[in-house]
Structures are given as C-alpha cells and as structure tokens.
Design a protein around this motif. Structure first.
Motif, PDB file in Angstrom:
ATOM      1  N   SER A 226     115.053 -33.198  33.588  1.00  0.00           N
ATOM      2  CA  SER A 226     115.920 -31.785  33.465  1.00  0.00           C
ATOM      3  C   SER A 226     115.538 -31.077  32.163  1.00  0.00           C
ATOM      4  CB  SER A 226     117.449 -32.010  33.691  1.00  0.00           C
ATOM      5  OG  SER A 226     117.627 -32.603  35.003  1.00  0.00           O
ATOM      6  N   ILE A 227     115.336 -31.880  31.071  1.00  0.00           N
ATOM      7  CA  ILE A 227     115.069 -31.326  30.001  1.00  0.00           C
ATOM      8  C   ILE A 227     113.471 -30.609  29.824  1.00  0.00           C
ATOM      9  CG2 ILE A 227     114.576 -31.538  27.359  1.00  0.00           C
ATOM     10  CD1 ILE A 227     116.829 -33.785  27.505  1.00  0.00           C
ATOM     11  N   PHE A 228     112.718 -31.516  30.530  1.00  0.00           N
ATOM     12  CA  PHE A 228     111.269 -31.133  30.718  1.00  0.00           C
ATOM     13  C   PHE A 228     111.064 -29.971  31.682  1.00  0.00           C
ATOM     14  CE2 PHE A 228     107.446 -31.315  33.003  1.00  0.00           C
ATOM     15  CZ  PHE A 228     106.437 -31.657  32.065  1.00  0.00           C
ATOM     16  N   CYS A 229     112.010 -29.783  32.579  1.00  0.00           N
ATOM     17  CA  CYS A 229     111.985 -28.400  33.480  1.00  0.00           C
ATOM     18  C   CYS A 229     112.584 -27.278  32.794  1.00  0.00           C
ATOM     19  CB  CYS A 229     112.914 -28.890  34.722  1.00  0.00           C
ATOM     20  SG  CYS A 229     113.548 -27.576  35.473  1.00  0.00           S
ATOM     21  N   PHE A 230     113.525 -27.389  31.990  1.00  0.00           N
ATOM     22  CA  PHE A 230     113.902 -26.138  31.389  1.00  0.00           C
ATOM     23  C   PHE A 230     113.165 -25.762  29.974  1.00  0.00           C
ATOM     24  CE2 PHE A 230     117.506 -27.102  33.871  1.00  0.00           C
ATOM     25  CZ  PHE A 230     117.687 -25.916  34.627  1.00  0.00           C
ATOM     26  N   TYR A 231     112.396 -26.842  29.562  1.00  0.00           N
ATOM     27  CA  TYR A 231     111.501 -26.432  28.163  1.00  0.00           C
ATOM     28  C   TYR A 231     110.113 -25.731  28.737  1.00  0.00           C
ATOM     29  CZ  TYR A 231     107.913 -27.503  24.926  1.00  0.00           C
ATOM     30  OH  TYR A 231     106.998 -27.452  24.148  1.00  0.00           O
ATOM     31  N   LEU A 232     109.830 -26.302  29.762  1.00  0.00           N
ATOM     32  CA  LEU A 232     108.410 -25.771  30.425  1.00  0.00           C
ATOM     33  C   LEU A 232     108.777 -24.503  31.255  1.00  0.00           C
ATOM     34  CD1 LEU A 232     106.088 -28.536  31.211  1.00  0.00           C
ATOM     35  CD2 LEU A 232     106.071 -27.102  29.104  1.00  0.00           C
ATOM     36  N   ARG A 233     109.911 -24.630  32.107  1.00  0.00           N
ATOM     37  CA  ARG A 233     110.267 -23.768  32.834  1.00  0.00           C
ATOM     38  C   ARG A 233     109.296 -23.415  34.124  1.00  0.00           C
ATOM     39  NH1 ARG A 233     112.680 -18.643  29.513  1.00  0.00           N
ATOM     40  NH2 ARG A 233     113.146 -17.722  31.643  1.00  0.00           N
ATOM     41  N   PHE A 234     108.641 -24.787  34.502  1.00  0.00           N
ATOM     42  CA  PHE A 234     107.565 -24.544  35.486  1.00  0.00           C
ATOM     43  C   PHE A 234     107.389 -26.295  35.798  1.00  0.00           C
ATOM     44  CE2 PHE A 234     102.917 -25.110  36.500  1.00  0.00           C
ATOM     45  CZ  PHE A 234     102.787 -24.442  37.464  1.00  0.00           C
ATOM     46  N   VAL A 235     107.373 -26.334  37.142  1.00  0.00           N
ATOM     47  CA  VAL A 235     107.454 -27.752  37.564  1.00  0.00           C
ATOM     48  C   VAL A 235     106.203 -27.869  38.672  1.00  0.00           C
ATOM     49  CG1 VAL A 235     108.575 -29.853  38.330  1.00  0.00           C
ATOM     50  CG2 VAL A 235     109.856 -28.119  37.200  1.00  0.00           C
ATOM     51  N   VAL A 236     105.343 -28.833  38.571  1.00  0.00           N
ATOM     52  CA  VAL A 236     104.305 -29.040  39.595  1.00  0.00           C
ATOM     53  C   VAL A 236     104.305 -30.561  40.245  1.00  0.00           C
ATOM     54  CG1 VAL A 236     102.704 -27.218  39.013  1.00  0.00           C
ATOM     55  CG2 VAL A 236     102.680 -29.370  37.839  1.00  0.00           C
ATOM     56  N   PRO A 237     103.881 -30.929  41.210  1.00  0.00           N
ATOM     57  CA  PRO A 237     104.129 -32.254  41.662  1.00  0.00           C
ATOM     58  C   PRO A 237     103.341 -33.092  40.784  1.00  0.00           C
ATOM     59  CG  PRO A 237     103.602 -30.704  43.589  1.00  0.00           C
ATOM     60  CD  PRO A 237     103.806 -29.961  42.462  1.00  0.00           C
ATOM     61  N   ASP A 238     102.225 -32.724  40.393  1.00  0.00           N
ATOM     62  CA  ASP A 238     101.516 -33.683  39.525  1.00  0.00           C
ATOM     63  C   ASP A 238     101.958 -34.123  38.211  1.00  0.00           C
ATOM     64  OD1 ASP A 238      99.460 -33.625  41.242  1.00  0.00           O
ATOM     65  OD2 ASP A 238      98.368 -32.063  39.999  1.00  0.00           O
ATOM     66  N   SER A 239     103.207 -33.542  37.774  1.00  0.00           N
ATOM     67  CA  SER A 239     104.146 -33.829  36.587  1.00  0.00           C
ATOM     68  C   SER A 239     104.713 -35.185  36.762  1.00  0.00           C
ATOM     69  CB  SER A 239     105.048 -32.762  36.410  1.00  0.00           C
ATOM     70  OG  SER A 239     104.507 -31.440  36.256  1.00  0.00           O
ATOM     71  N   PHE A 240     104.886 -35.657  37.909  1.00  0.00           N
ATOM     72  CA  PHE A 240     105.662 -37.101  38.343  1.00  0.00           C
ATOM     73  C   PHE A 240     105.067 -37.998  39.151  1.00  0.00           C
ATOM     74  CE2 PHE A 240     107.238 -34.109  41.485  1.00  0.00           C
ATOM     75  CZ  PHE A 240     107.560 -34.915  42.387  1.00  0.00           C
ATOM     76  N   GLY A 241     103.675 -37.651  39.056  1.00  0.00           N
ATOM     77  CA  GLY A 241     102.974 -38.731  39.976  1.00  0.00           C
ATOM     78  C   GLY A 241     102.400 -39.897  39.400  1.00  0.00           C
ATOM     79  N   PHE A 242     101.231 -40.346  39.780  1.00  0.00           N
ATOM     80  CA  PHE A 242     100.700 -41.657  39.533  1.00  0.00           C
ATOM     81  C   PHE A 242     100.215 -41.449  37.888  1.00  0.00           C
ATOM     82  CE2 PHE A 242      96.803 -44.547  39.101  1.00  0.00           C
ATOM     83  CZ  PHE A 242      97.449 -45.758  39.242  1.00  0.00           C
ATOM     84  N   PRO A 243      99.636 -40.335  37.402  1.00  0.00           N
ATOM     85  CA  PRO A 243      99.313 -40.444  35.915  1.00  0.00           C
ATOM     86  C   PRO A 243     100.506 -40.584  34.937  1.00  0.00           C
ATOM     87  CG  PRO A 243      98.053 -38.522  37.113  1.00  0.00           C
ATOM     88  CD  PRO A 243      99.270 -39.024  38.166  1.00  0.00           C
ATOM     89  N   LEU A 244     101.751 -40.157  35.443  1.00  0.00           N
ATOM     90  CA  LEU A 244     102.728 -40.418  34.633  1.00  0.00           C
ATOM     91  C   LEU A 244     103.382 -41.968  34.594  1.00  0.00           C
ATOM     92  CD1 LEU A 244     105.448 -39.428  32.765  1.00  0.00           C
ATOM     93  CD2 LEU A 244     106.523 -38.762  35.052  1.00  0.00           C
ATOM     94  N   LEU A 245     103.153 -42.568  35.700  1.00  0.00           N
ATOM     95  CA  LEU A 245     103.340 -44.038  35.777  1.00  0.00           C
ATOM     96  C   LEU A 245     102.557 -44.723  34.771  1.00  0.00           C
ATOM     97  CD1 LEU A 245     104.702 -46.464  37.214  1.00  0.00           C
ATOM     98  CD2 LEU A 245     103.007 -46.289  39.144  1.00  0.00           C
ATOM     99  N   ILE A 246     101.195 -44.439  35.016  1.00  0.00           N
ATOM    100  CA  ILE A 246     100.208 -45.077  34.038  1.00  0.00           C
ATOM    101  C   ILE A 246     100.388 -44.990  32.514  1.00  0.00           C
ATOM    102  CG2 ILE A 246      98.089 -45.416  33.229  1.00  0.00           C
ATOM    103  CD1 ILE A 246      98.381 -46.183  35.970  1.00  0.00           C
ATOM    104  N   GLU A 247     100.866 -43.665  32.262  1.00  0.00           N
ATOM    105  CA  GLU A 247     101.339 -43.372  30.837  1.00  0.00           C
ATOM    106  C   GLU A 247     102.732 -44.243  30.537  1.00  0.00           C
ATOM    107  OE1 GLU A 247     101.863 -39.327  30.430  1.00  0.00           O
ATOM    108  OE2 GLU A 247      99.657 -38.819  30.337  1.00  0.00           O
ATOM    109  N   LEU A 248     103.508 -44.093  31.370  1.00  0.00           N
ATOM    110  CA  LEU A 248     104.914 -45.105  31.099  1.00  0.00           C
ATOM    111  C   LEU A 248     104.406 -46.466  31.005  1.00  0.00           C
ATOM    112  CD1 LEU A 248     107.230 -43.557  33.449  1.00  0.00           C
ATOM    113  CD2 LEU A 248     107.581 -43.407  31.124  1.00  0.00           C
ATOM    114  N   LEU A 249     103.664 -47.086  31.720  1.00  0.00           N
ATOM    115  CA  LEU A 249     103.325 -48.406  31.708  1.00  0.00           C
ATOM    116  C   LEU A 249     102.505 -48.804  30.405  1.00  0.00           C
ATOM    117  CD1 LEU A 249     102.071 -49.203  35.373  1.00  0.00           C
ATOM    118  CD2 LEU A 249     104.317 -50.230  34.166  1.00  0.00           C
TER     119      LEU A 249
END
Length: 335
Positions: A226-249
């Motif tokens: 939610s913070i990420f959403c209102f900071y950018l005020r723009f959301v795309v599906p790629d924002s929470f896909g496989f690349p994000l998982l790799i970064e978290l790991l």
C-alpha cells in the motif's frame, strides 16, 4: 502469564534509529532519500518473509502476491472514488488477511518444496489475473489515476514524507516481530520449526500457530504494498512477480536467514549493491549486459552459502566475538 512488549533498545539499535531520523537533514540528496525509502518498504516485506521462513520454517513464496494485493486493492478503490486512500489501506489489509487465512488452511498442510511450489503458483495466478483484468487493474499498462495519500489535512507528496512514513512502518514491524519472537508464539514457532511431531506431543497447536504467523506476515506485506502504491501512484503486474521474489530471497539469504535483523541488513545491502552495480560498473565495463546484477548476485549468494552460511549478520556477529576475545586476551596478558 501474559507477555509484555518491551521498548528497550540496545546501543546499536539506538544509533540506527537516530541515523534514520537525521539522515535526510544531514544529506541533502533526494536520490539517497528515495533509495532509503525503498529499503524501508522492501524491508517490511523481507522482515515478514524472514520471520516466516527463518523462525517458523515455513518456506512460503507468496509474499509478492500479498504485496501486490496490498498495492492494487487501495489503488483501485481510491482511483474509482469508492473509498479514500487511508481507509483503503486497512480495507486491503483485512482482505489480504482473509485471503491468506483461506489459502493457509489449504497450503500449510504441505511442507518443504511442496509448500514452496503451491505458494509460487499463487504468484503466477495473481500476476496473470492482474494482467488480464484490464477493466479493473489497467492490465499490463498499469493502474493509473491513484490519488495522493493524506492523513487529515496533511498530504504525503514528497519523497521525504514517504521516507518517514515507510521507516515508521518498517521499524514498527521490526519491533513487533522481535517481541513476537520472544513471546509464547515465538517459542512455539521455534519448536515446530525443529520438530512438528515433538511440538504436538507437548500440546502445541501447530496448525493454529502456522495460520497465525502466515496471516500476520501477509498483512505486513499488504501494508508494504500500500505504501508502495501511494508513493508511485502507479501499479503494474510486474511489480509483484517473479523478479520481486528473487530479490526477497536474495535479501534474506545475504542478510542471514536465521536472524530477524538480517532481513534489514540484507535489504540494505541488496539495494545499495544494485545501485553501485548500475551506477559504476556499467560505466567501467560498458560491454556488460543490463542484467549484470543478476550475475553478480548469483555469484554472491553462492559464495555466502559456502563461506558464510549464516549470512552477513552471522559474519558480523562472528567478527564481533573474535574482536571481544582478542581484546580480552590483551587485557589478560596486560594484567
């Protein structure tokens, strides 16, 4: 006996919080503030994922999904004028908690790689749904028209506003989780992490605690999204896909999976190393591909797993212990 939440800080934690507070006033750089802002946002995610995997031993990969839902739900509700941004954040958290509860009842019966595969499938389903439901989410082009986040008459506009907001959430989550680890729930988590059968034999309701920690970390990820959403005020599906998982790991492995503070250390290290690679190595070695950071971090993870299996946090603790022993021997020889 009820557990009391403690506000006691050690010297290093006090120094860290002080640096976070005064950093924007000392360094007048919008670039540094924006990167540290993202460190805090993704730090919330990594703290929750580190707690779930490192303490409870639940190898769930669904955190990017909760992050995405936390971004899309308040963004859609506020963009369409259904509800204002601030209440939308808590509505999103409630919806994510409910979905995580329903999902957890089913998938938490699985263990190890089976749990990882099931939760990874959730990421794929959510990302495809976000890309296909164009009337609702904007599809691959993204969700636009998200209004600014406000608290009363105060409107969060600048990076500095979101810097303090994100770090307040991040440090609050860290404080809550560190107290949780030392509570009855934390002791139960460590117990069934080591052996579920032994935990059940002494009366621990393993299924209940698994659901609780799964839902809790999902809600944390929702707030982060939610913070990420209102900071950018723009959301795309790629924002929470496989690349994000790799970064978290990468964050929790490099920082140290068994340490809660390792999640923050890993997040800080990964973000600034990415900036260093893109900002300097690209100029020194222009022939390198754009995804050189993936190559670099792949090599780094292999090195850490071989030589520092407890991550940077374990290495720092080991260095501190060696330094204390060295000075202890010097004092002993001097006397």
């Amino acid at each position: 006996m009820k557990n009391k939440y403690k506000f006691k800080l050690n010297f290093f934690q006090l120094i860290f919080i002080t640096v976070i507070i005064v950093l924007p006033t000392i360094i007048k750089s919008n670039y540094i503030v924006s990167v540290m802002l993202l460190v805090a946002i993704y730090g919330i995610l990594s703290i929750g994922m580190g707690l779930l995997q490192g303490q409870a031993g639940l190898f769930s990969l669904a955190h990017p999904t909760w992050f995405g839902l936390g971004a899309y739900i308040p963004g859609i509700l506020s963009a369409r004028g259904i509800i204002s941004p601030l209440p939308g954040i808590f509505v999103a958290a409630a919806i994510v908690a409910f979905i995580a509860f329903i999902v957890g009842i089913s998938v938490l019966r699985l263990r190890g790689p089976y749990l990882a595969c099931a939760t990874f499938a959730i990421i794929l389903i959510a990302q495809v749904a976000a890309a296909q439901l164009t009337d609702l989410t904007g599809g691959p082009e993204g969700l636009v028209g998200i209004p600014a986040l406000s608290l009363g008459k105060f409107v969060f506009k600048t990076d500095l506003h979101f810097y303090y907001l994100s770090w307040a959430f991040c440090l609050g989550c860290y404080w809550f989780c560190s107290n949780l680890i030392n509570s009855r729930i934390g002791r139960a988590m460590r117990a069934f992490h080591n052996s579920e059968i032994a935990s059940q034999s002494i009366g621990i309701n393993v299924a209940k605690y698994k659901i609780q920690i799964f839902v809790l970390t999902a809600v944390m990820a929702s707030f982060s999204g939610s913070i990420f959403c209102f900071y950018l005020r723009f959301v795309v599906p790629d924002s929470f896909g496989f690349p994000l998982l790799i970064e978290l790991l990468m964050m929790i492995i490099i920082g140290g999976l068994g340490y809660l503070r390792g999640s923050l250390i890993g997040t800080f290290a990964v973000f600034w190393l990415i900036e260093l690679i893109h900002g300097y190595l690209g100029k020194i070695f222009p022939f390198m591909p754009n995804d050189v950071d993936a190559i670099f971090f792949g090599i780094m993870i292999i090195i850490i797993l071989i030589f520092m299996p407890r991550g940077l946090t374990g290495g720092i603790d080991q260095l501190i212990n060696l330094t204390r022993r060295f000075y202890g021997r010097l004092r002993g020889s001097a006397t």
